[in-house]
Design a protein around this motif. Sequence first.
Motif, PDB file in Angstrom:
ATOM      1  N   PHE A   1      27.521  50.463  10.856  1.00  0.00           N
ATOM      2  CA  PHE A   1      27.098  49.443   9.875  1.00  0.00           C
ATOM      3  C   PHE A   1      25.598  49.551   9.604  1.00  0.00           C
ATOM      4  N   GLU A   2      24.824  49.610  10.679  1.00  0.00           N
ATOM      5  CA  GLU A   2      23.371  49.609  10.511  1.00  0.00           C
ATOM      6  C   GLU A   2      22.767  51.004  10.623  1.00  0.00           C
TER       7      GLU A   2
ATOM      8  N   CYS B   1      24.149  54.193   9.989  1.00  0.00           N
ATOM      9  CA  CYS B   1      24.524  55.299   9.101  1.00  0.00           C
ATOM     10  C   CYS B   1      24.521  54.854   7.645  1.00  0.00           C
ATOM     11  N   GLU B   2      24.436  55.827   6.748  1.00  0.00           N
ATOM     12  CA  GLU B   2      24.390  55.486   5.319  1.00  0.00           C
ATOM     13  C   GLU B   2      25.695  54.852   4.840  1.00  0.00           C
ATOM     14  N   THR B   3      26.802  55.226   5.488  1.00  0.00           N
ATOM     15  CA  THR B   3      28.095  54.611   5.186  1.00  0.00           C
ATOM     16  C   THR B   3      28.671  54.134   6.514  1.00  0.00           C
TER      17      THR B   3
END
Lengths: 382, 382
Positions: free
Chosen positions: A279-280, A282-284
């Motif tokens: 959630f925080e 990685c980009e996705t």
Amino acid sequence: VNERSTSLIKLGILGGGQLGRMMIREAMRYPIETYVLDPDPQAPCAHLCDRFVCGNFADYNTVLQFGRQVDVLTIEIEHVNVEALKQLSNEGIKVFPQAEVIALIQDKGLQKEFYAQHQIPTSPYLLIDDKETLRNIDESRFPAFLKMRKMGYDGKGVMAIQSAKDWEKAFDVAMVLEKTVDMETELAVIVAVAHDGEIRSFPPVDMAFNDQANLVEFLYVPSRLPDHVLDEAIAIAERVAKALGIVGLLAVEMFLDKSGNLLVNEIAPRAHNSGHHTFEACETSQFEQLLRAVCGLPLGSTKLKTPAVMVNLLGEAGYQGEAAYSGIQEVMRMDGVYLHLYGKKITKPYRKMGHATITNESLDSAMEMAKQVKNTFKIIAK
Amino acid sequence: VNERSTSLIKLGILGGGQLGRMMIREAMRYPIETYVLDPDPQAPCAHLCDRFVCGNFADYNTVLQFGRQVDVLTIEIEHVNVEALKQLSNEGIKVFPQAEVIALIQDKGLQKEFYAQHQIPTSPYLLIDDKETLRNIDESRFPAFLKMRKMGYDGKGVMAIQSAKDWEKAFDVAMVLEKTVDMETELAVIVAVAHDGEIRSFPPVDMAFNDQANLVEFLYVPSRLPDHVLDEAIAIAERVAKALGIVGLLAVEMFLDKSGNLLVNEIAPRAHNSGHHTFEACETSQFEQLLRAVCGLPLGSTKLKTPAVMVNLLGEAGYQGEAAYSGIQEVMRMDGVYLHLYGKKITKPYRKMGHATITNESLDSAMEMAKQVKNTFKIIAK
């Protein structure tokens, strides 16, 4: 799904726990309506989806009727009725992961045979029909773990066994006997596969376990292991995903043994505890990636944005009842700490009640903060 | 809320639109149950909250009955029944922002007088009772904007007027006549104030408007304006918040005129379009900050993590009906693009259907990508 234009997608999720809840958190951003099936009217998803159906996801007719309402059907737990999924797939519902993949994963014995068949490294094992059979197993197969072939979950249906002499303590069902690995550490890779076969892996994470609860206690990313080990871990995870032919998300947990060998331990065809930091960090997020994969949308970037540590927040030992959160204010004052509580009304010892992701430019600082979170934040009963 | 331990907080939200939906997205992570009141059974929040009540938030008895079910009551739209909020507050419900603050903000005339009283810079204005009165206003007061004192929203109730001679075209209600500012650019600061008076501002953003829709089209962060202007913008925004005595979130939109003066334009006592990028660009989102502020929890860090551009995704002109999303796959393939669609079933020209945040190490690259998103992604009817 048409490349030119997409309208509302009805997505069914079998299971309404925290994984489903976090999927909904991402589905809210897309033209995706969520339908959830769970036997618990107080399930974490019950009030946070477009339609909640209270029912048993292991029951053929319940799953069939539920699945017929949606365009795409996925899972957040493996213990679902596979026959109903096969039927729904025949009727044209998009079922991802596919019924056959789930069937394989429901049986840890079949999983082990699948690894052998596809030259995927795993610990030595024997399939055992019942506890009587254990008596005659050669001592070279021990110490070992005994795992029930079916219905194991979060450390349930698993026990350590030192010798054939201990056979009487064993489960009395079909089991896998897995030789204990002389383990250096444990790591995990989450792989996504889209409809068109596009495949993307999240950066590997390494993990520290809570022995009492047999659950991940801390997860670290980027992994502190050497690059060649991580590259191999990704290669193995992607080989497993391709061999399975899965569309969706596959979490592959591996041991690194003291000789430097990677061995596949457990796999899960869904969002997984080892990807909560995404959630925080990685980009996705893994939850968004799962939605993209199963709904026929393009996969997102899995690039790491920041070092992170994830800590599971378990119900405190000695407390059972309506949950209260002690130390929450102190933890909310710490910069870079992201709480994710799951909305479970009742706590009990070691129940997964939430997690926290701690991001920091320095992984060491994040680790220090994670310990502080663990020591400060307690889930007790009111 | 006890410092030592927090149990479930029942949070009521008046209004069930996209702002409420994004608040729920953050409330899901906390021990916060959401109750939503909105007259539209298809409102974006309707299926994504613990309890949805279909009713009119402008009606005294409806708001009173709704509010009595919750611990904390907040808003996502200003046009609510203030008398009911006063009564609820007297009964011990925590109502934030306070009824008095909402009353002031419901009347653009009172707002202007408030600025004058507190030496808060704003454009020259006159309060006008009806359109007849306009005939006799001195031409030095023009060109100007006419704003209805009450019920204006998203560019509704606002018109440009060149001269007193155009009086017949005006609204025929109580209005504010605001001299047109010789504007360099527009910027916004979102301020949060906690129960204990702790105050934190998000980094200022600057904005480009869509003249046709009179809505923010692009938002840029970090603002490209000089530091001394940004520091002054934050100081002004915090002065407004303190003068109001608000607990909760306050969005302050300002003009920078060609002489370098900052003038307060509009204020909103709630989550705001000018803070949508905070989900991805800041350590705490505006939605989480609002929850923290109104629920008596400590405020989070507002630090900027990355440059970002936010673009509103409006219903395409010429289309009305069930929404379809053209170009969504192309946009989902762009790294660093975060789509947030609001789950509105029906599109119409210029309706706010969603937004996208584009993050990139380079603000210039993010701006290029934002234009590409705008050109590629269209919300049309099925």
